[in-house]
Enzyme design. Structure first.
Site, short mmCIF file in Angstrom:
data_model
loop_
_atom_site.label_atom_id
_atom_site.label_comp_id
_atom_site.label_asym_id
_atom_site.label_seq_id
_atom_site.Cartn_x
_atom_site.Cartn_y
_atom_site.Cartn_z
N PRO A 1 0.99 -1.11 -0.10
CA PRO A 1 -0.45 0.52 0.47
C PRO A 1 0.25 1.53 0.28
CG PRO A 1 -1.21 -1.37 1.47
CD PRO A 1 0.11 -2.43 1.10
N CYS A 2 0.42 2.23 -0.75
CA CYS A 2 1.85 3.27 -0.58
C CYS A 2 0.71 4.54 -0.43
CB CYS A 2 1.09 3.39 -2.57
SG CYS A 2 -0.41 3.64 -3.53
N GLN A 3 0.79 4.31 0.75
CA GLN A 3 -0.44 5.93 1.18
C GLN A 3 0.75 6.65 1.81
OE1 GLN A 3 -1.95 2.95 1.11
NE2 GLN A 3 -4.22 3.20 0.71
#
Length: 422
Positions: free
Chosen positions: A121-123
């Site tokens: 996940p890249c948040q």
């Protein structure tokens, strides 16, 4: 002997997986923490098994009879349990990784993993994520997920790996996590190379830019895949959306089958990209969000401005009576129209919150006919096949789509890597 096996980490709805499966690879495990995304992976795994057994009629019946708020159990129980058990619902972290390893070991048995794919996940690395989370982003545990990706490399020793992420992974925290990733990969016995890939240069009607890292074992002749840039001659409205029935805001159903309005022979891009195929004469999830009158008036103005002047609307310059947000200094481009005559801007997970950033390019906009894009239109922008069903609510489906890797891009990467692996 020619079977290539892979596992997918942080799998989401399976955009990367789908591309690799279309290229002939066999998934042995998908690991994902989100329940709706896991249900989608199970449904897709069932689809692929049924297709391999010439039993697609079972899948079609499932889609035609599906009811809202039902999970995929009615479908999953019609395929062997080992097909569904390839999906492991779990967060990947310090407390779970050993248990995940045990489950994966059982699934792969004596097979060798040829390749590991996935994108943490890249948040924590994205511009929007950093803006939204502020200082909290520094302590976000998602900053560290790349370390667990490397642990899978150490345990399963694949020949190659593919790691996808946002551009910010290179620069977040002054580039320290990215340097750390390189060192860990090196220590694990791999060489890695990273390049920015633009989806619209590889057959996807979306200007999506992502860092695609490919790694391979040291002392091998493997290398970064040669992804040839393709000139795009297709348009979103004419080539991607036009065979779907018209929708006004709030129209459509989450589950009901939807008949096409044009034959496949008229839809060159959809056929070439395998988004639409001869197996199905319908699709699903062509459902549009309802919008209040205020938003529809902004949509109408935004579409007119884009069609007439090719300009984006500036929220701060709207008449006062239309401005309902207190923030008039940032995110002034929060209302954006999908370009009908070229490629769409990047589809992101925020599409699950509202549709303002993805306004349908209605050619004669009125307050009655403007709307944001449907689930199926969003899925097509990410080049998912029309027979792909996203489990969960409307918002859950949008989120899965926004987080995915475009299937066509994944397929091109998989095909190029296959030339080296076989």
């Amino acid at each position: 002997m020619n079977k290539l096996h892979f596992i997918d980490l942080f799998a989401g709805a399976g955009g990367l997986s789908e591309g690799f499966i279309q290229a002939g690879y066999i998934p042995l495990a998908h690991i994902e923490m989100n329940k709706c995304a896991c249900n989608t992976l199970k449904t897709r795994s069932a689809f692929h098994w049924l297709k391999s057994q010439n039993k697609l009629s079972i899948y079609k019946k499932y889609l035609c009879e599906k009811q809202e708020k039902e999970d995929g159990n009615k479908l999953w129980e019609q395929v062997p349990p080992e097909v569904i058990s390839t999906v492991i619902q779990s967060e990947i972290g310090e407390n779970t990784i050993n248990e995940i390893f045990k489950l994966v070991d059982k699934l792969i048995k004596d097979k060798h993993i040829d390749i590991i794919v996935g994108g943490p996940p890249c948040q924590a690395y994205s511009v929007a994520g950093r803006a939204r989370m502020g200082k909290a982003v520094e302590n976000d545990p998602r900053n560290e997920l790349y370390k667990y990706y490397v642990k899978f490399l150490e345990r399963y020793q694949p020949k190659m790996f593919v790691f996808e992420n946002v551009l910010g992974i290179r620069t977040a925290k002054k580039g320290q996590p990215f340097e750390d990733l390189k060192q860990l990969v090196d220590k694990a016995g791999y060489i890695m190379e990273d390049h920015i890939q633009i989806a619209s240069q590889h057959g996807v009607l979306q200007n999506r830019q992502r860092v695609i890292i490919v790694g391979w074992k040291k002392n091998t002749s493997f290398h970064y895949p040669e992804l040839k840039k393709e000139e795009n001659r297709y348009e979103v409205l004419k080539d991607l959306f036009t065979d779907l029935p018209e929708r006004k805001h709030g129209e459509g159903q989450l589950c009901a089958p939807v008949k096409y309005t044009k034959p496949l022979s008229n839809m060159e891009y959809l056929k070439k990209s395998n988004i639409r195929n001869h197996d199905f004469d319908f699709t699903t999830q062509h459902i549009a969000r309802p919008h209040n009158e205020n938003d529809r008036e902004i949509y109408r103005r935004a579409v007119e401005l884009w069609l007439n002047e090719k300009k984006r609307i500036n929220y701060a310059k709207l008449p006062d009576y239309l401005q309902k947000h207190k923030n008039k200094k940032s995110f002034l481009n929060r209302f954006q129209v999908v370009d009908p005559y070229g490629c769409c801007h990047t589809v992101v997970a925020h599409i699950s919150m509202d549709g303002h950033y993805y306004i349908y390019p209605t050619l004669n906009p009125t307050i009655e006919n403007v709307r944001s894009i449907t689930i199926r239109e969003a899925a097509r922008l990410q080049s998912f096949p029309d027979d792909f069903y996203f489990e969960g609510s409307r918002s859950a489906a949008f989120k899965q789509i926004g987080n995915a890797v475009p299937v066509v891009l994944a397929h091109k990467i998989a095909e190029e890597l296959k030339k080296q692996l076989l």
